[in-house]
Design a protein around this motif. Structure first.
Motif, PDB file in Angstrom:
ATOM      1  N   GLU A 176       7.947   5.861  -6.139  1.00 49.39           N
ATOM      2  CA  GLU A 176       7.918   4.422  -6.473  1.00 49.39           C
ATOM      3  C   GLU A 176       8.686   3.608  -5.434  1.00 49.39           C
ATOM      4  O   GLU A 176       8.273   2.506  -5.058  1.00 49.39           O
ATOM      5  CB  GLU A 176       8.523   4.215  -7.868  1.00 49.39           C
ATOM      6  N   ASP A 177       9.831   4.159  -4.940  1.00 50.69           N
ATOM      7  CA  ASP A 177      10.595   3.424  -3.931  1.00 50.69           C
ATOM      8  C   ASP A 177       9.813   3.281  -2.638  1.00 50.69           C
ATOM      9  O   ASP A 177       9.869   2.227  -1.966  1.00 50.69           O
ATOM     10  CB  ASP A 177      11.923   4.153  -3.658  1.00 50.69           C
ATOM     11  N   ILE A 178       9.080   4.297  -2.264  1.00 52.82           N
ATOM     12  CA  ILE A 178       8.293   4.211  -1.025  1.00 52.82           C
ATOM     13  C   ILE A 178       7.165   3.194  -1.190  1.00 52.82           C
ATOM     14  O   ILE A 178       6.892   2.382  -0.292  1.00 52.82           O
ATOM     15  CB  ILE A 178       7.737   5.591  -0.647  1.00 52.82           C
ATOM     16  N   ILE A 179       6.506   3.204  -2.369  1.00 50.66           N
ATOM     17  CA  ILE A 179       5.412   2.230  -2.602  1.00 50.66           C
ATOM     18  C   ILE A 179       5.970   0.812  -2.606  1.00 50.66           C
ATOM     19  O   ILE A 179       5.359  -0.130  -2.080  1.00 50.66           O
ATOM     20  CB  ILE A 179       4.704   2.565  -3.920  1.00 50.66           C
ATOM     21  N   GLN A 180       7.165   0.645  -3.199  1.00 48.66           N
ATOM     22  CA  GLN A 180       7.771  -0.688  -3.192  1.00 48.66           C
ATOM     23  C   GLN A 180       8.094  -1.132  -1.761  1.00 48.66           C
ATOM     24  O   GLN A 180       7.937  -2.314  -1.405  1.00 48.66           O
ATOM     25  CB  GLN A 180       9.057  -0.664  -4.048  1.00 48.66           C
ATOM     26  N   ASP A 181       8.543  -0.204  -0.914  1.00 46.80           N
ATOM     27  CA  ASP A 181       8.820  -0.550   0.488  1.00 46.80           C
ATOM     28  C   ASP A 181       7.537  -0.908   1.227  1.00 46.80           C
ATOM     29  O   ASP A 181       7.539  -1.807   2.076  1.00 46.80           O
ATOM     30  CB  ASP A 181       9.509   0.637   1.168  1.00 46.80           C
ATOM     31  N   LEU A 182       6.442  -0.235   0.907  1.00 46.84           N
ATOM     32  CA  LEU A 182       5.162  -0.577   1.529  1.00 46.84           C
ATOM     33  C   LEU A 182       4.698  -1.966   1.117  1.00 46.84           C
ATOM     34  O   LEU A 182       4.121  -2.710   1.919  1.00 46.84           O
ATOM     35  CB  LEU A 182       4.110   0.470   1.149  1.00 46.84           C
ATOM     36  N   LYS A 183       4.958  -2.349  -0.149  1.00 46.76           N
ATOM     37  CA  LYS A 183       4.570  -3.695  -0.590  1.00 46.76           C
ATOM     38  C   LYS A 183       5.467  -4.761   0.039  1.00 46.76           C
ATOM     39  O   LYS A 183       5.017  -5.861   0.345  1.00 46.76           O
ATOM     40  CB  LYS A 183       4.657  -3.767  -2.106  1.00 46.76           C
ATOM     41  N   THR A 184       6.748  -4.411   0.234  1.00 42.69           N
ATOM     42  CA  THR A 184       7.689  -5.419   0.745  1.00 42.69           C
ATOM     43  C   THR A 184       7.491  -5.670   2.239  1.00 42.69           C
ATOM     44  O   THR A 184       7.363  -6.815   2.683  1.00 42.69           O
ATOM     45  CB  THR A 184       9.141  -4.957   0.494  1.00 42.69           C
ATOM     46  N   ARG A 185       7.427  -4.576   3.011  1.00 44.16           N
ATOM     47  CA  ARG A 185       7.372  -4.742   4.482  1.00 44.16           C
ATOM     48  C   ARG A 185       5.983  -4.554   5.066  1.00 44.16           C
ATOM     49  O   ARG A 185       5.806  -4.731   6.281  1.00 44.16           O
ATOM     50  CB  ARG A 185       8.339  -3.765   5.147  1.00 44.16           C
ATOM     51  N   ALA A 186       5.030  -4.157   4.265  1.00 47.36           N
ATOM     52  CA  ALA A 186       3.627  -4.054   4.682  1.00 47.36           C
ATOM     53  C   ALA A 186       3.499  -3.165   5.916  1.00 47.36           C
ATOM     54  O   ALA A 186       3.994  -2.050   5.938  1.00 47.36           O
ATOM     55  CB  ALA A 186       3.047  -5.447   4.913  1.00 47.36           C
TER      56      ALA A 186
ATOM     57  N   PHE B   1       6.596   3.889   6.673  1.00 46.37           N
ATOM     58  CA  PHE B   1       5.720   4.762   5.903  1.00 46.37           C
ATOM     59  C   PHE B   1       4.260   4.307   5.917  1.00 46.37           C
ATOM     60  O   PHE B   1       3.412   4.939   5.280  1.00 46.37           O
ATOM     61  CB  PHE B   1       6.194   4.820   4.439  1.00 46.37           C
ATOM     62  N   HIS B   2       3.969   3.196   6.624  1.00 48.17           N
ATOM     63  CA  HIS B   2       2.605   2.668   6.623  1.00 48.17           C
ATOM     64  C   HIS B   2       1.596   3.642   7.235  1.00 48.17           C
ATOM     65  O   HIS B   2       0.464   3.756   6.735  1.00 48.17           O
ATOM     66  CB  HIS B   2       2.571   1.324   7.348  1.00 48.17           C
ATOM     67  N   PRO B   3       1.900   4.377   8.332  1.00 46.75           N
ATOM     68  CA  PRO B   3       0.891   5.335   8.855  1.00 46.75           C
ATOM     69  C   PRO B   3       0.517   6.424   7.855  1.00 46.75           C
ATOM     70  O   PRO B   3      -0.564   6.993   7.952  1.00 46.75           O
ATOM     71  CB  PRO B   3       1.592   5.922  10.090  1.00 46.75           C
ATOM     72  N   LEU B   4       1.396   6.720   6.882  1.00 51.68           N
ATOM     73  CA  LEU B   4       1.122   7.772   5.890  1.00 51.68           C
ATOM     74  C   LEU B   4       0.883   7.173   4.505  1.00 51.68           C
ATOM     75  O   LEU B   4       1.186   7.797   3.478  1.00 51.68           O
ATOM     76  CB  LEU B   4       2.280   8.770   5.838  1.00 51.68           C
ATOM     77  N   LYS B   5       0.392   5.957   4.449  1.00 48.91           N
ATOM     78  CA  LYS B   5       0.206   5.273   3.167  1.00 48.91           C
ATOM     79  C   LYS B   5      -0.785   6.017   2.279  1.00 48.91           C
ATOM     80  O   LYS B   5      -0.559   6.209   1.071  1.00 48.91           O
ATOM     81  CB  LYS B   5      -0.290   3.846   3.434  1.00 48.91           C
ATOM     82  N   LYS B   6      -1.867   6.464   2.866  1.00 44.57           N
ATOM     83  CA  LYS B   6      -2.889   7.167   2.076  1.00 44.57           C
ATOM     84  C   LYS B   6      -2.341   8.486   1.538  1.00 44.57           C
ATOM     85  O   LYS B   6      -2.596   8.851   0.379  1.00 44.57           O
ATOM     86  CB  LYS B   6      -4.115   7.408   2.948  1.00 44.57           C
ATOM     87  N   VAL B   7      -1.571   9.202   2.342  1.00 47.11           N
ATOM     88  CA  VAL B   7      -1.010  10.479   1.907  1.00 47.11           C
ATOM     89  C   VAL B   7      -0.024  10.266   0.766  1.00 47.11           C
ATOM     90  O   VAL B   7       0.038  11.033  -0.202  1.00 47.11           O
ATOM     91  CB  VAL B   7      -0.331  11.185   3.105  1.00 47.11           C
ATOM     92  N   ILE B   8       0.782   9.219   0.842  1.00 39.98           N
ATOM     93  CA  ILE B   8       1.796   8.948  -0.186  1.00 39.98           C
ATOM     94  C   ILE B   8       1.140   8.551  -1.509  1.00 39.98           C
ATOM     95  O   ILE B   8       1.563   8.978  -2.591  1.00 39.98           O
ATOM     96  CB  ILE B   8       2.764   7.865   0.313  1.00 39.98           C
ATOM     97  N   LEU B   9       0.094   7.722  -1.431  1.00 38.95           N
ATOM     98  CA  LEU B   9      -0.560   7.275  -2.664  1.00 38.95           C
ATOM     99  C   LEU B   9      -1.277   8.437  -3.360  1.00 38.95           C
ATOM    100  O   LEU B   9      -1.377   8.478  -4.594  1.00 38.95           O
ATOM    101  CB  LEU B   9      -1.546   6.152  -2.354  1.00 38.95           C
ATOM    102  N   GLU B  10      -1.793   9.401  -2.609  1.00 40.56           N
ATOM    103  CA  GLU B  10      -2.511  10.531  -3.198  1.00 40.56           C
ATOM    104  C   GLU B  10      -1.580  11.650  -3.629  1.00 40.56           C
ATOM    105  O   GLU B  10      -2.022  12.662  -4.184  1.00 40.56           O
ATOM    106  CB  GLU B  10      -3.534  11.078  -2.199  1.00 40.56           C
ATOM    107  N   TYR B  11      -0.289  11.554  -3.385  1.00 40.52           N
ATOM    108  CA  TYR B  11       0.657  12.621  -3.740  1.00 40.52           C
ATOM    109  C   TYR B  11       0.797  12.695  -5.269  1.00 40.52           C
ATOM    110  O   TYR B  11       1.065  11.686  -5.937  1.00 40.52           O
ATOM    111  CB  TYR B  11       2.006  12.335  -3.091  1.00 40.52           C
ATOM    112  N   PRO B  12       0.643  13.867  -5.877  1.00 38.74           N
ATOM    113  CA  PRO B  12       0.627  13.939  -7.349  1.00 38.74           C
ATOM    114  C   PRO B  12       2.016  13.846  -7.970  1.00 38.74           C
ATOM    115  O   PRO B  12       2.160  13.429  -9.117  1.00 38.74           O
ATOM    116  CB  PRO B  12      -0.011  15.310  -7.608  1.00 38.74           C
TER     117      PRO B  12
END
Length: 789
Positions: A39-49, A54-65
């Motif tokens: 959740e902290d990584i997703i929040q950082d992606l929303k804040t700093r875009a 972590f933006h180059p690995l956005k797809k990998v992070i979202l698919e992580y179970p």
């Protein structure tokens, strides 16, 4: 990389502070694991875009179970970055279990070590205590006791000091002289001294009588015989007898003079071998260049001659900041403007071109196939390109006046060139043209330290898929190689003309933005014009943690071919799938997103900061079972020099002979010989700071020293010491660059650390090779190779 569940990640200092993963504080080499909530990584992606790391690995992070991702600190850059993320629960549990097992093993070993008791053996006397007792010092004489007493009433009384007149004493001098007390004298019974017998010496002196020089005689007019005395002398019998006696010998001497030159020195002619004699000056001063605005308090770092235009020379300078400037980095007024300056022989006062750079230039090179393209390496690691094709006519117009004046004498070309015409004087009075750089490397993908050497590779035509030849600029020809002490060697392609024009447009737009008011919105769209390397060679041994920080590189003639499957792709199409990592790192297996490089073999010499010469062979081969490209390397290291290697140059006459200079030694190497150099100098008193091979003689090279001297080495004459040396300046020589202007005129450019460039004309003896010099030098090298083997 071999682990599909591991993804390398570059975290900046700001991201490390946000997620509490700062190296050597939050994470270390021993405790390198850190669990971060998804959740902290997703929040950082929303804040700093897109600015988030972590933006180059956005797809990998979202698919992580799972709910937490395992972040691992990688201090050795095993996977190419300082961190990597484990993207599967199974790999995460395996890593954590391996860490727990290692800790339990260490605890068990410590407990076993504590349980082991040391067994002490009893001491057995062998008689050594008697020797210790004999050598020990024992007090035999009784100590003398002194008792100092004072009257009780004077205890605690104040002490006062007063002046004393020195004239009251005898000779106005008072002293407490030492005296010998026989009561406490010790008689010396035995003394160890060294004796040596020497002959008797006698000192004598003598003095010669010196008289001042004076004229013994003075003559104001020649002495002449009178007519009567002349007639008497000519008619005398003594003259007739003398002529009768010597006329036969005189006749023989005249005949010998007609046949041969009796004053010809055969021994001298045999030694010099068609040499006209030693000149008084081997390097004659021709011109000198300096500039108060750009070169004041700066060191000239690199000097290059224009490959095609006669009389054009370029140089770069870098700042050596003092201690105050290093401490007060915010004082920008102390910094000079970083430029490359182009001068002409025919207008030495005024500059022809000024190439602006983002940082100080450490080295640069003209493109041999297109001299209008110049590549440079900056002190901050950037690689910069300039295009001076629009100013080529200005450089060509700077011609000698002797070529433009009709009917000028051919015997005085230098005098005519020294006086410019009215048109040239009017042109020289104008300001030099400023040229912006047309391409610059992207900072995340360039060197992290100064780019210390730049080399151009030949762009040759190659076979394509259909069997024909093509020389298209759209294919990825590796044309530029740079090295840096950060243990990396980068291979670059040249951006297209369209890319360079867009880059210049963006630079002009940035300058326009800086002058715009803050309240005016910017409607222009930013373009991605980053310039990234194609291949990266990492000179770091991961097994032994050995680093080779290259400062100079010398490559053999390489043939590179980038051969994608199917049809040939354009440059933009090839760059599309490699946004995350734009180069192939040859220290590991190839990235899946990149095409395979075929028929690539890099054999090169490297000189590093520690004075070591490294010969490396890197090859790309395809694994037989996995069909994946795997890099293989063969490295040899020679520790000969004591300081940083400043010169590593291949001989222009022999492809496998190299010259290295660093510290107080220089050496000549042969490629493929593993026993060491074929020639190395003895340790000199001063430091060697620069050097270059001669362009016309195979056995001659020039070496610059820190005392301002140029050592001229001629291997045909001497191999243990320089044949000649000449003082050029009082400062430290920083760079040497030779040039062959014509068959009869050769120059040597020498720069120093005071910002002065000296142009020297090389004498006839050092320019023209002797008979069979190439074969003699080759035979000398072969003899040295046989001796080493």
């Amino acid at each position: 990389i071999g682990h599909p569940e591991i993804f390398p990640l570059l975290l900046t200092a700001k991201t490390q502070e946000i997620f509490n993963c700062r190296p050597d504080e939050d994470v270390t080499e021993e405790n390198c694991f850190k669990c971060i909530k998804k959740e902290d990584i997703i929040q950082d992606l929303k804040t700093r875009a897109k600015t988030s790391d972590f933006h180059p690995l956005k797809k990998v992070i979202l698919e992580y179970p799972g709910e937490e991702l395992l972040l691992v600190f990688d201090p050795d850059f095993q996977y190419g970055q300082n961190f990597y993320i484990v993207a599967s629960e199974e790999a995460k549990e395996n890593l954590l279990k391996s860490l727990a097992a290692a800790e339990e093993k260490e605890e068990t070993e410590e407990e076993n070590r504590e349980e082991t008791l040391e067994v002490h053996k009893p001491w057995v006397s062998l008689g050594s205590e008697k020797e210790v007792e004999e050598e020990s010092v024992k007090e035999r004489d009784t100590k003398i006791k002194y008792k100092i007493s004072r009257v009780r009433r004077r205890f605690g009384a104040p002490i006062t000091f007063s002046d004393r007149n020195a004239s009251d004493e005898k000779d106005s001098y008072a002293e407490c002289t030492a005296y010998e007390d026989n009561t406490f004298s010790i008689k010396m019974l035995e003394r160890d001294v060294g004796l040596q017998r020497a002959p008797k010496l006698r000192e004598t002196s003598t003095q010669t009588k010196w008289t001042y020089p004076k004229n013994a005689s003075t003559q104001y007019c020649p002495r002449q015989l009178s007519d009567e005395a002349k007639a008497e002398s000519l008619s005398s019998e003594a003259l007739k007898k003398f002529l009768t006696a010597v006329h036969i010998r005189m006749e023989i001497a005249l005949q010998q003079n007609e046949i041969m030159n009796v004053f010809f020195d055969d021994w001298k002619a045999l030694a010099q071998d068609q040499e006209e004699g030693k000149p008084d000056v081997y390097l004659k001063a021709y011109q000198s260049f300096t500039d108060v605005q750009y070169l004041k308090n700066r060191t000239i770092s690199c000097v290059r001659w224009h490959p095609t235009i006669y009389g054009i020379i370029a140089l770069s300078a870098r700042k050596q900041p003092s201690y105050e400037e290093q401490v007060n980095l915010s004082n920008k007024s102390l910094l000079h403007q970083s430029v490359i300056l182009l001068w002409s022989f025919f207008d030495p006062i005024c500059l022809q071109l000024v190439l602006k750079a983002p940082e100080d230039i450490y080295c640069f090179q003209f493109n041999p196939s297109d001299p209008n393209i110049i590549a440079g390496g900056c002190v901050n690691g950037e690689v910069v390109l300039w295009d001076i094709s629009k100013h080529e006519e200005k450089l060509l117009s700077a011609k000698p006046v002797a070529d433009e004046i009709i009917g000028s004498s051919e015997d005085e070309p230098r005098a005519a060139a020294a006086e410019p015409s009215h048109m040239q004087v009017q042109q020289s009075s104008t300001e030099p043209s400023l040229v912006r750089h047309c391409a610059a490397s992207s900072m995340p993908y360039t060197h992290t330290k100064a780019a210390t050497d730049v080399q151009w590779l030949p762009c040759n035509s190659e076979d394509n898929q259909k069997g024909g030849t093509s020389e298209s600029r759209d294919e990825n020809y590796l044309q530029l190689v740079t090295c840096s002490p950060d243990c990396s060697i980068l291979f670059w392609d040249i951006p297209s003309v369209e890319h360079r024009e867009k880059f210049l447009y963006e630079k002009i737009k940035e300058e326009r933005r800086s002058h715009m008011p803050a309240d005016v919105p910017d409607t222009d769209e930013d373009l991605d014009l980053s310039w990234k390397p194609l291949i990266k060679i990492n000179l770091r041994e991961r097994n032994s943690n050995t680093e080779y920080g290259p400062t100079r590189i010398s490559l053999r003639e390489l043939q590179y071919r980038y051969k994608p499957p199917g049809k040939a792709k354009s440059l933009s199409a090839l760059r599309t799938p490699i946004k995350e990592k734009p180069y192939t790192e040859m220290s590991a297996s190839s990235n899946k997103n990149l095409e395979v490089l075929e028929n690539i073999s890099t054999d090169f010499f490297v000189g590093n900061e520690d004075g070591e010469v490294v010969y490396s062979q890197w090859k790309k081969k395809t694994h037989t079972h996995s069909a994946k490209p795997v890099s293989q390397k063969y490295t040899q290291k020679y520790a000969l020099h004591t300081e940083t290697i400043n010169t590593l140059q291949k001989s222009p006459f022999f492809k496998d002979i190299f010259l290295t200079i660093g510290g107080q030694k220089f050496a000549i190497w042969k490629e493929g010989l593993t026993n060491g150099p074929i020639l190395q100098s003895s340790c000199s008193a001063g430091r060697y700071t620069a050097g270059q091979w001669s362009l016309t003689r195979p056995g001659v090279f020039f070496i610059g020293r820190d005392n301002g001297n140029i050592d001229i080495w001629d291997l045909l004459k001497k191999t243990h010491e320089p044949s000649h040396f000449q003082n050029i300046t009082k400062a430290i020589i920083t760079f040497i660059s030779p040039s062959s202007a014509s068959a009869e005129q050769h120059f040597l450019a020498v720069s120093d650390n005071l910002g002065v460039l000296h142009i020297l004309e090389i004498c006839h003896t050092l320019c023209h090779p002797s008979s069979n010099e190439h074969a003699k030098i080759l035979d000398y090298f072969e003899r040295e190779v046989k001796y080493l083997k």
